[in-house]
Scaffold this motif. Sequence first.
Motif, PDB file in Angstrom:
ATOM      1  N   GLY A 135       0.816  -1.209   0.000  1.00 50.04           N
ATOM      2  CA  GLY A 135       0.000   0.000   0.000  1.00 50.04           C
ATOM      3  C   GLY A 135       0.847   1.254   0.000  1.00 50.04           C
ATOM      4  O   GLY A 135       0.566   2.213  -0.734  1.00 50.04           O
TER       5      GLY A 135
ATOM      6  N   TYR B  10      -1.761   2.400   1.893  1.00 54.58           N
ATOM      7  CA  TYR B  10      -1.968   3.390   0.836  1.00 54.58           C
ATOM      8  C   TYR B  10      -2.356   4.745   1.420  1.00 54.58           C
ATOM      9  O   TYR B  10      -1.848   5.793   0.988  1.00 54.58           O
TER      10      TYR B  10
ATOM     11  N   ALA C 254       1.056   4.049  -3.163  1.00 56.60           N
ATOM     12  CA  ALA C 254       0.878   5.487  -2.995  1.00 56.60           C
ATOM     13  C   ALA C 254       1.975   6.259  -3.713  1.00 56.60           C
ATOM     14  O   ALA C 254       1.719   7.300  -4.330  1.00 56.60           O
TER      15      ALA C 254
END
Length: 343
Positions: A247, A310, A251
């Motif tokens: 995650g 994220y 990003a």
Amino acid sequence: MSDAGDRAPAISVVICVYTEDRWEDILAAVASVRAQSRPALETLLVVDHNQPLLDRLGTEYEECAGEVRVLANAGPRGLSAGRNTGIAAARGEVVAFLDDDAVAERDWLARFAEAYADPRVMAVGGRTEPVWASGRRPAWFPEEFDWVVGCSYRGLPPGRVRVRNVLGGNASFRRAAFDAAGGFATGIGRDGDKRPLGCEETELCIRLGRARPDAVLLLDDRAVIHHRVPEARERFRYFRTRTYAEGLSKALVARSVGAAKGLESERRYTARVLPAGVARGLRDALLARPGGAGRAGAIVAGVLTAAGGYLVGSVRARRGAAAFSVPAVPAAPAVAVEEAGGG
């Protein structure tokens, strides 16, 4: 040999290594490349800031200097810089990457070479099968999350198909791809930190698609390697850590290329593949089959931890705390790196 085979380019293989704990794995990886039905032009072992390992490998392959070359990572610590070192030193028109704890099947390079007969093809990836240290897949571990242990996962398309990105441990790129898009970004992916980040190959492939809109990227499930999964990575603790790190990495990718493209495949995977996996797990649980409830629970946990990573990564990116850079890779196969040899 067919005309298509005659047009296939020479392939250099890069294996990035970092620890003597994988000594036997490294030797097995190199041996599998040397046993290919279509020989590699060369095998480049790039050692990540480990002088004893550099020296030991230099001695091990001293008599194979023309076939196996041992180099020091010329950039910062980490997998991306190691790969960039290999790309810059490689002499082949195509550069293939093999994990240091994996072995390739005999026709691995031949499958890659076939695809490059089409000049539009800029990258080709293959299928990575897990080799579980315990001898079998943990009953709770869902096939949909085999990417957690660096392997191909349920939901990837079968056959030879066009894809957004290839998976880095079993992949190849035409040198022209790096000329167009630059090398692997540093500051993303594995860098010696304990947190198992990734996505550097995804970011590169998306960047390549923007630089060369006509580029074709393929996945060929006949190009097979077998990747060792140590016992520590068979545990739920690693599963949770790796999904969270994914995650964070996603990003960074979304920050670089935009969420629309950076999460295009992930949205389909989350909307279609994972709900079907949960349903299968619950069905197996109702039928009293081993691990069904565990697999369904692991899929839900994996989604939640990846989403958490994220969100955290997105906040850090907005604050400017998570930056990475894209180095240019020299067009000529000459680079100032330390090369190990006798003496």
